[in-house]
Design an enzyme around this catalytic site. Structure first.
Site, PDB file in Angstrom:
ATOM      1  N   ALA A   1      27.767  70.730  43.124  1.00 56.36           N
ATOM      2  CA  ALA A   1      28.249  69.742  42.151  1.00 56.36           C
ATOM      3  C   ALA A   1      29.400  68.971  42.781  1.00 56.36           C
ATOM      4  O   ALA A   1      29.883  69.314  43.858  1.00 56.36           O
ATOM      5  CB  ALA A   1      28.721  70.443  40.874  1.00 56.36           C
TER       6      ALA A   1
ATOM      7  N   HIS B   1      33.996  75.431  37.361  1.00 59.76           N
ATOM      8  CA  HIS B   1      34.683  74.957  38.565  1.00 59.76           C
ATOM      9  C   HIS B   1      34.949  73.452  38.487  1.00 59.76           C
ATOM     10  O   HIS B   1      36.081  72.996  38.693  1.00 59.76           O
ATOM     11  CB  HIS B   1      33.832  75.294  39.791  1.00 59.76           C
ATOM     12  CG  HIS B   1      34.428  74.884  41.094  1.00 59.76           C
ATOM     13  ND1 HIS B   1      35.129  75.749  41.901  1.00 59.76           N
ATOM     14  CD2 HIS B   1      34.414  73.693  41.757  1.00 59.76           C
ATOM     15  CE1 HIS B   1      35.527  75.112  42.987  1.00 59.76           C
ATOM     16  NE2 HIS B   1      35.100  73.865  42.930  1.00 59.76           N
ATOM     17  N   GLU B   2      33.902  72.684  38.198  1.00 59.78           N
ATOM     18  CA  GLU B   2      34.065  71.227  38.181  1.00 59.78           C
ATOM     19  C   GLU B   2      34.966  70.786  37.015  1.00 59.78           C
ATOM     20  O   GLU B   2      35.738  69.840  37.143  1.00 59.78           O
ATOM     21  CB  GLU B   2      32.704  70.526  38.107  1.00 59.78           C
ATOM     22  CG  GLU B   2      31.706  70.944  39.184  1.00 59.78           C
ATOM     23  CD  GLU B   2      32.256  70.923  40.604  1.00 59.78           C
ATOM     24  OE1 GLU B   2      33.127  70.092  40.907  1.00 59.78           O
ATOM     25  OE2 GLU B   2      31.823  71.764  41.408  1.00 59.78           O
TER      26      GLU B   2
ATOM     27  N   GLU C   1      40.201  72.965  46.497  1.00 66.74           N
ATOM     28  CA  GLU C   1      39.025  73.837  46.470  1.00 66.74           C
ATOM     29  C   GLU C   1      39.386  75.324  46.417  1.00 66.74           C
ATOM     30  O   GLU C   1      38.795  76.083  45.656  1.00 66.74           O
ATOM     31  CB  GLU C   1      38.101  73.534  47.650  1.00 66.74           C
ATOM     32  CG  GLU C   1      37.474  72.157  47.609  1.00 66.74           C
ATOM     33  CD  GLU C   1      36.654  71.885  46.346  1.00 66.74           C
ATOM     34  OE1 GLU C   1      36.373  72.815  45.575  1.00 66.74           O
ATOM     35  OE2 GLU C   1      36.314  70.698  46.130  1.00 66.74           O
TER      36      GLU C   1
ATOM     37  N   HIS D   1      38.503  71.304  37.911  1.00 64.62           N
ATOM     38  CA  HIS D   1      38.951  70.296  38.877  1.00 64.62           C
ATOM     39  C   HIS D   1      39.659  69.114  38.204  1.00 64.62           C
ATOM     40  O   HIS D   1      40.375  68.369  38.872  1.00 64.62           O
ATOM     41  CB  HIS D   1      37.765  69.752  39.680  1.00 64.62           C
ATOM     42  CG  HIS D   1      37.578  70.394  41.014  1.00 64.62           C
ATOM     43  ND1 HIS D   1      38.618  70.677  41.875  1.00 64.62           N
ATOM     44  CD2 HIS D   1      36.447  70.794  41.674  1.00 64.62           C
ATOM     45  CE1 HIS D   1      38.137  71.221  42.987  1.00 64.62           C
ATOM     46  NE2 HIS D   1      36.830  71.306  42.887  1.00 64.62           N
TER      47      HIS D   1
ATOM     48  N   GLU E   1      33.120  66.638  41.374  1.00 63.20           N
ATOM     49  CA  GLU E   1      33.939  66.485  40.171  1.00 63.20           C
ATOM     50  C   GLU E   1      34.443  65.072  39.911  1.00 63.20           C
ATOM     51  O   GLU E   1      35.588  64.877  39.496  1.00 63.20           O
ATOM     52  CB  GLU E   1      35.134  67.451  40.241  1.00 63.20           C
ATOM     53  CG  GLU E   1      36.245  67.076  41.223  1.00 63.20           C
ATOM     54  CD  GLU E   1      36.033  67.536  42.648  1.00 63.20           C
ATOM     55  OE1 GLU E   1      37.000  67.500  43.416  1.00 63.20           O
ATOM     56  OE2 GLU E   1      34.900  67.945  43.004  1.00 63.20           O
ATOM     57  N   ASN E   2      33.624  64.058  40.139  1.00 65.05           N
ATOM     58  CA  ASN E   2      34.087  62.695  39.847  1.00 65.05           C
ATOM     59  C   ASN E   2      34.727  62.628  38.460  1.00 65.05           C
ATOM     60  O   ASN E   2      34.152  63.098  37.485  1.00 65.05           O
ATOM     61  CB  ASN E   2      32.900  61.711  39.864  1.00 65.05           C
ATOM     62  CG  ASN E   2      32.057  61.860  41.101  1.00 65.05           C
ATOM     63  OD1 ASN E   2      32.404  61.403  42.159  1.00 65.05           O
ATOM     64  ND2 ASN E   2      30.931  62.547  40.954  1.00 65.05           N
TER      65      ASN E   2
END
Length: 638
Positions: free
Chosen positions: A23, A58-59, A81, A62, A25-26
């Protein structure tokens, strides 16, 4: 957990089937590989569900650790990260099982990141140079980076860590910063000097910590002597001592934790102490120890190091049965198995008969019968170390002998404890509604581990049970476990099962990935031929990264006995596909390339065969910078 509210009214995602990463994370629109979004019980395993939850977590995390506070430059990649992997690991541990999650994380680290640290691409958590930044989305930056954050958490404690992250987020909101800024926030809120600790970001390699014990029965004093060193890595031959948090406990002869009175420490006695190793050699003495204890070292895997101790096989079996630290109960079993396997490898080299170690067998039976332990933890404790981790303990890796010995041990344990394993399988075979709870997942994990052992015996009634589970399973976890057990053993049912599975799921790409991977991971001798045939299958394409990983990646990276066949055919196969993929997708080509980079760890014949393929790749015209960087460093670095 961190007091961080999401700052947008809607959390938007898109799932795509052709994607190199898990994935990305925009801000405002997270992109996910469809593998980490799409799931239902019929198509996704327990592992898939946990993975989806972890990656989406996770994303999402972020948003703060990566977006609102971001990296000043690419060298700081672990700033976002490493920290965010640590956050998603905490999340999964809270949602499932703390001990089992820690075991899963450490297993991945040891099997892959330790090998990275020992190879030509070894680099610090904060790299100091690169040719192609894509090559530094690595286990070191992500997983070892998370372990560095984990050590900070251990050093300052839960409350101190939360204070540190609060300051970090408020101080740097809207800024692009460095790993130093993160560490400084921990220092400023906890009045701790972390100057030496910063070495974890700057120095590559896995430190080795040697521990010896000394008991003075006349004065009731118990001393632990530590020595640390870190092997040379490319561009770094002289390593300074690391700041290593070593969590320890001491057990009495009944397996109970002793209160710890550390000499020079005025605080009240705990049953758990974090020793801070900062010198190349250091000793710690505990007073008022009435009998010689058994030390429980590196509890919870408090630092990403290789531990060498003078614990005997009896000590390890004792810790496996009694340690209050659940991670260390598992770890004692792993280390005991490693000792036994190392001896069996020597026996195999000497062409002598292999026999089952009594201590390991007894510890195995005790763990299997322990009704107080979490089922998932029992399953982990009964799992033998995987072949790539076993190879870490060999001077020269012989994948065939490692596989033969591990296989012997699996079969011997299965035959010795057949009745208990069969009872364990039946007791945990829940035919009711599929639930995605920690308890239900633990039951399935233990049941399917019992099945994998039982299938080693080759008994017809077990084969029939396995086929029945495959045909009647109401969830993909059970179906995949049964299909894997069938395909990885020689029997007439496996081809029928593969055909039936394909016919049912051929229109679901994610399930079909599992079908390819099961065949590619088989330890049977004809697997490479099967994999080659599957590359010509109508459903195989080099244009889909998930499909490439499921077939070529699984065979080359997760099937050491097949890939490292002494003929060298596996090396030629991988090099061929690295070159094909380099023209289509250099990032995937570079990631697949990893197995060839460790050629120095093998015997002379395999070294020569791998080196030949490396040379062929390097001599190819118009090679991408992604593949060139890894190939040139692997070929030339000593």
């Amino acid at each position: 957990k961190y007091g961080r509210e999401y700052d947008l009214d809607i959390y938007m995602i898109v799932a795509v089937s052709d994607f190199n990463m898990a994935a990305v994370e925009n801000k405002g629109l997270n992109i996910f590989n469809s593998r980490y979004v799409l799931a239902r019980p019929e198509t996704a395993t327990d592992t898939d569900y946990v993975g989806i939850e972890a990656v989406i977590g996770h994303e999402y995390f972020h948003n703060w650790s990566g977006n609102r506070v971001t990296c000043r430059d690419w060298f700081q990649l672990s700033l976002k990260e490493g920290f965010t992997v640590f956050r998603d690991e905490q999340f999964t541990a809270d949602m499932t099982s703390q001990a089992v999650k820690r075991i899963d994380d450490v297993r991945v680290l040891r099997s892959h990141q330790f090998a990275e640290d020992a190879g030509p691409m070894a680099h610090p958590v904060r790299p100091d140079s690169y040719v192609e930044i894509n090559n530094f989305y690595t286990m070191t930056v992500y997983n070892k980076g998370a372990e560095v954050v984990h050590m900070l958490h251990t050093l300052v404690g839960e409350k101190g860590f939360r204070k540190g992250t609060d300051l970090y987020f408020s101080r740097h909101d809207g800024q692009a910063v460095t790993t130093d800024d993160f560490v400084t926030a921990m220092e400023d809120t906890n009045q701790i000097d972390l100057q030496q600790f910063r070495g974890w970001y700057a120095q590559a390699g896995t430190p080795v910590v040697e521990v010896t014990q000394e008991y003075d029965e006349n004065n009731n004093r118990f001393t632990l002597h530590f020595r640390q060193n870190c092997p040379s890595t490319p561009g770094q031959s002289d390593k300074k001592p690391f700041h290593i948090p070593m969590r320890v406990g001491l057990l009495d002869r009944n397996g109970h934790d002793l209160p710890l009175n550390l000499e020079g420490n005025q605080e009240r006695a705990n049953v758990d102490e974090v020793l801070q190793l900062t010198n190349a050699e250091q000793s710690f003495t505990f007073t008022d120890v009435a009998e010689k204890p058994v030390p429980s070292l590196l509890r919870g895997f408090s630092a990403p190091v290789k531990l060498k101790s003078d614990l005997s096989a009896e000590d390890l079996a004792f810790l496996m049965a009694h340690d209050s630290d659940e991670f260390n109960r598992w770890e004692a079993g792993q280390q005991l198995a490693i000792k036994v396997i190392a001896e069996l490898i020597q026996t195999q080299h000497a062409n002598k008969s292999l026999t089952l170690d009594t201590g390991l067998s007894t510890a195995f039976a005790k763990t299997l019968a322990d009704e107080e332990l979490d089922k998932a933890l029992i399953a982990e404790a009964l799992s033998l170390p995987d072949e790539s981790y076993i190879s870490e303990f060999q001077q020269v890796i012989d994948p065939v002998i490692i596989h033969q010995v591990r296989n012997f041990l699996q079969r011997a344990l299965a035959e010795e404890h057949f009745g208990v394993l069969k009872s364990g399988y039946e007791a945990n075979h829940d035919r009711g509604e599929y639930l995605i709870t920690a308890r239900a997942m633990g039951q399935r994990r233990l049941k399917n581990l019992c099945l994998s052992y039982l299938m080693q015996t080759g008994q017809e009634d077990i084969l029939a049970q396995c086929v029945a589970q495959f045909e009647s399973g109401n969830n993909m976890t059970d179906v995949i476990a049964a299909l894997t057990a069938l395909v990885h053993s020689e029997n007439a049912s496996s081809e029928r099962a593969l055909s039936a599975f394909y016919d049912k799921w051929k229109h679901d790409p994610l399930v079909l990935d599992k079908w390819f991977a099961i065949q590619a991971s088989s330890p049977l001798p004809d697997t490479l031929l099967r994999v080659k045939q599957l590359t010509a299958h109508d459903d195989f394409t080099l244009k889909n990264p998930n499909r490439v990983r499921s077939l070529i990646g699984t065979f080359c990276m997760r099937n050491p006995v097949g890939f490292h066949n002494v003929s060298g055919e596996g090396y030629i196969f991988l090099a061929d596909y690295v070159l094909k993929l380099d023209r289509l997708n250099p990032q995937i080509a570079a990631r697949l390339f990893t197995p060839l980079t460790h050629w120095r760890r093998y015997d002379e014949k395999r070294q020569m065969l791998m080196r030949t393929e490396l040379q062929r790749i390097l001599q190819t015209q118009s090679l991408s910078s992604d593949v060139y960087e890894i190939a040139s460093k692997s070929y030339h670095t000593h």
